[in-house]
Scaffold this active site. Structure first.
Site, PDB file in Angstrom:
ATOM      1  N   THR A 113     -34.934  19.395 -24.447  1.00  0.00           N
ATOM      2  CA  THR A 113     -35.371  20.106 -25.525  1.00  0.00           C
ATOM      3  C   THR A 113     -35.747  21.645 -24.883  1.00  0.00           C
ATOM      4  OG1 THR A 113     -35.903  18.358 -26.825  1.00  0.00           O
ATOM      5  CG2 THR A 113     -36.869  20.751 -27.658  1.00  0.00           C
ATOM      6  N   LYS A 188     -32.604  21.070 -33.126  1.00  0.00           N
ATOM      7  CA  LYS A 188     -33.655  20.276 -32.508  1.00  0.00           C
ATOM      8  C   LYS A 188     -34.676  21.033 -32.943  1.00  0.00           C
ATOM      9  CE  LYS A 188     -35.903  17.320 -29.821  1.00  0.00           C
ATOM     10  NZ  LYS A 188     -36.224  16.073 -30.360  1.00  0.00           N
ATOM     11  N   LYS A 256     -44.930  22.326 -26.693  1.00  0.00           N
ATOM     12  CA  LYS A 256     -43.737  23.303 -26.156  1.00  0.00           C
ATOM     13  C   LYS A 256     -42.685  23.404 -27.264  1.00  0.00           C
ATOM     14  CE  LYS A 256     -40.654  20.835 -24.187  1.00  0.00           C
ATOM     15  NZ  LYS A 256     -39.164  20.428 -24.571  1.00  0.00           N
TER      16      LYS A 256
HETATM   17  P1  NAP Z   1     -40.812  13.051 -19.038  1.00  0.00           P
HETATM   18  O1  NAP Z   1     -41.166  11.751 -19.120  1.00  0.00           O
HETATM   19  O2  NAP Z   1     -42.329  13.937 -18.744  1.00  0.00           O
HETATM   20  O3  NAP Z   1     -39.749  13.587 -17.729  1.00  0.00           O
HETATM   21  C1  NAP Z   1     -39.338  14.827 -17.474  1.00  0.00           C
HETATM   22  C2  NAP Z   1     -38.470  14.623 -16.380  1.00  0.00           C
HETATM   23  O4  NAP Z   1     -38.037  16.091 -16.229  1.00  0.00           O
HETATM   24  C3  NAP Z   1     -38.910  14.179 -15.073  1.00  0.00           C
HETATM   25  O5  NAP Z   1     -37.814  13.326 -14.775  1.00  0.00           O
HETATM   26  C4  NAP Z   1     -39.272  15.243 -14.401  1.00  0.00           C
HETATM   27  O6  NAP Z   1     -39.415  14.934 -12.916  1.00  0.00           O
HETATM   28  C5  NAP Z   1     -38.106  16.393 -14.787  1.00  0.00           C
HETATM   29  N1  NAP Z   1     -38.438  17.681 -14.400  1.00  0.00           N
HETATM   30  C6  NAP Z   1     -39.250  18.411 -14.954  1.00  0.00           C
HETATM   31  N2  NAP Z   1     -39.539  19.535 -14.549  1.00  0.00           N
HETATM   32  C7  NAP Z   1     -38.202  19.561 -13.593  1.00  0.00           C
HETATM   33  C8  NAP Z   1     -38.061  20.514 -12.642  1.00  0.00           C
HETATM   34  N3  NAP Z   1     -38.677  21.815 -12.777  1.00  0.00           N
HETATM   35  N4  NAP Z   1     -37.134  20.203 -11.731  1.00  0.00           N
HETATM   36  C9  NAP Z   1     -36.631  18.945 -11.662  1.00  0.00           C
HETATM   37  N5  NAP Z   1     -36.859  17.995 -12.620  1.00  0.00           N
HETATM   38  C10 NAP Z   1     -37.812  18.279 -13.305  1.00  0.00           C
HETATM   39  O7  NAP Z   1     -40.379  13.537 -20.268  1.00  0.00           O
HETATM   40  P2  NAP Z   1     -39.441  12.979 -21.412  1.00  0.00           P
HETATM   41  O8  NAP Z   1     -40.269  12.393 -22.563  1.00  0.00           O
HETATM   42  O9  NAP Z   1     -38.533  12.149 -20.749  1.00  0.00           O
HETATM   43  O10 NAP Z   1     -38.671  14.337 -22.052  1.00  0.00           O
HETATM   44  C11 NAP Z   1     -37.591  14.934 -21.392  1.00  0.00           C
HETATM   45  C12 NAP Z   1     -36.950  16.233 -22.314  1.00  0.00           C
HETATM   46  O11 NAP Z   1     -36.614  15.223 -23.620  1.00  0.00           O
HETATM   47  C13 NAP Z   1     -38.032  17.094 -22.949  1.00  0.00           C
HETATM   48  O12 NAP Z   1     -37.542  18.309 -23.070  1.00  0.00           O
HETATM   49  C14 NAP Z   1     -38.513  16.483 -24.107  1.00  0.00           C
HETATM   50  O13 NAP Z   1     -38.916  17.532 -24.977  1.00  0.00           O
HETATM   51  C15 NAP Z   1     -37.306  15.993 -24.617  1.00  0.00           C
HETATM   52  N6  NAP Z   1     -37.585  14.641 -25.632  1.00  0.00           N
HETATM   53  C16 NAP Z   1     -38.632  13.882 -25.394  1.00  0.00           C
HETATM   54  C17 NAP Z   1     -38.655  12.806 -26.484  1.00  0.00           C
HETATM   55  C18 NAP Z   1     -39.540  11.518 -26.290  1.00  0.00           C
HETATM   56  O14 NAP Z   1     -39.816  10.972 -27.322  1.00  0.00           O
HETATM   57  N7  NAP Z   1     -40.198  11.449 -25.086  1.00  0.00           N
HETATM   58  C19 NAP Z   1     -37.698  12.555 -27.634  1.00  0.00           C
HETATM   59  C20 NAP Z   1     -36.612  13.572 -27.756  1.00  0.00           C
HETATM   60  C21 NAP Z   1     -36.606  14.660 -26.507  1.00  0.00           C
HETATM   61  P3  NAP Z   1     -40.386  14.304 -12.220  1.00  0.00           P
HETATM   62  O15 NAP Z   1     -40.232  12.836 -12.606  1.00  0.00           O
HETATM   63  O16 NAP Z   1     -40.328  14.645 -10.796  1.00  0.00           O
HETATM   64  O17 NAP Z   1     -41.812  14.862 -12.830  1.00  0.00           O
END
Ligand code: NAP
Length: 305
Positions: A113, A188, A256
């Protein structure tokens, strides 16, 4: 079952709460999968299942016809795809980004997102290399990612969408093409406004239930079964009642997303006062040190301990 030889090579970058199960569905569907995660350990379970491990986003792009990304915020995505120096990720600034390895005709599909404006910027940059970009954010939470029941809202070229559809169908149930680049992320943003306001409503309504001495679970059951029901009441209120604040969706990410929604609205000359209030609540929660807790922790801004 499809054979692996008949399916195109796929890459997945960003194996967090969402990315790892989503990539896993592609692997189990038979797509040859190459993965990259900044923190290598999170890639290991997929490697153990048969995915190849790449040492950079560029290497993923070189190996793949479809390249998925799923990272945190707009600067992270720009860093991973365009390699632009970003404070959040200087590790992708030395020609190791997706754009440095991607082949003409490939499709980059982003499940993060991020801001609609970022999606458009990346689409323009990749188009110069004859590469398609689809902004394809998702909703349905960690549960939807694990169960492959996500809703996926997609912006970008219609033909590229049709090519990507069979892969998206491995991860989600409701998949719609919303129009040109940026429209997936704009959809979104609308989703996140609704979700955040439902969460704040849940916190506030049950603050009253608590103060009035009502049985919280009985109150939830009766109101969730009527016109005031919501996904938040059905899925997150029970966790909040149990004091379970582990993240499916982190409060910091919701904060965010409200920033993204407010900025997108401002660019269109629109003020969203209720969204500003919800943003203030989530900012407060982040300031309380709860950014990595689940969004159900919003109750901490309203409930007595
Ligand atoms: P998360 O568990 O915090 O995972 C974030 C991922 O992004 C990790 O693999 C992290 O790597 C990687 N990352 C972040 N910054 C980076 C960078 N600068 N360079 C390379 N890799 C980077 O978060 P998530 O819940 O999976 O969410 C991921 C996305 O989906 C976000 O945009 C979120 O808003 C969206 N989303 C989440 C949900 C939910 O329910 N969780 C639902 C819909 C959408 P590391 O492992 O090294 O930290």
């Amino acid at each position: 079952m499809p054979t692996t030889t008949s399916l195109p090579p796929v890459g997945y970058i960003g194996l967090g709460i969402m990315g790892r199960p989503m990539a896993g569905h592609l692997l189990r569907a038979g797509y040859p999968l190459t993965v990259y995660n900044r923190t290598r350990a999170k890639a290991e379970p997929l490697v153990a299942e048969g995915a190849k491990l790449a040492d950079s986003p560029k290497a993923v792009a070189e190996a793949s016809e479809f390249i998925f990304t799923n990272v945190t915020d707009s600067p992270d995505l720009e860093s991973v795809i365009l390699g632009e120096p970003a404070a959040a990720a200087a590790h992708c600034s030395h020609k190791s980004a997706v754009i440095d390895g991607v082949r003409p005709g490939s499709i980059v599909i982003d499940n993060s997102t991020v801001a609609p404006a970022t999606a458009k910027k990346i689409a323009d940059a990749l188009a110069k290399k004859d590469v398609f970009f689809l902004d394809a954010p998702v909703t349905g939470g960690e549960k939807g990612a694990i169960e492959a029941t996500l809703a996926i809202m997609v912006g970008g070229d219609e033909n590229a969408f049709q090519r990507a559809l069979p892969l998206l169908q491995k991860m989600g149930k409701t998949i719609l093409h919303m129009g040109p680049s940026g429209n997936g992320q704009m959809t979104k943003a609308i989703n996140q406004i609704l979700g955040a306001l439902h969460l704040v409503a849940m916190a506030e309504a049950f603050a009253l239930a608590q103060a009035a001495g009502l049985d919280l679970e009985k109150t939830r059951q009766i109101v969730a079964s009527g016109a005031a029901g919501s996904w938040m009441l059905s899925n997150l209120a029970p966790r909040a009642f149990a004091g379970d604040f582990r993240p499916g969706f982190k409060a910091g990410l919701q904060n965010k997303d409200l920033r993204i929604a407010l900025e997108a609205a401002a660019e269109l000359g629109l003020d969203l006062p209720a969204t500003r209030l919800a943003r203030a609540d989530f900012q407060r929660l982040v300031d309380m040190g709860c950014a990595d807790e689940g969004t159900q922790a919003i109750v901490k801004t309203r409930w007595k301990r």
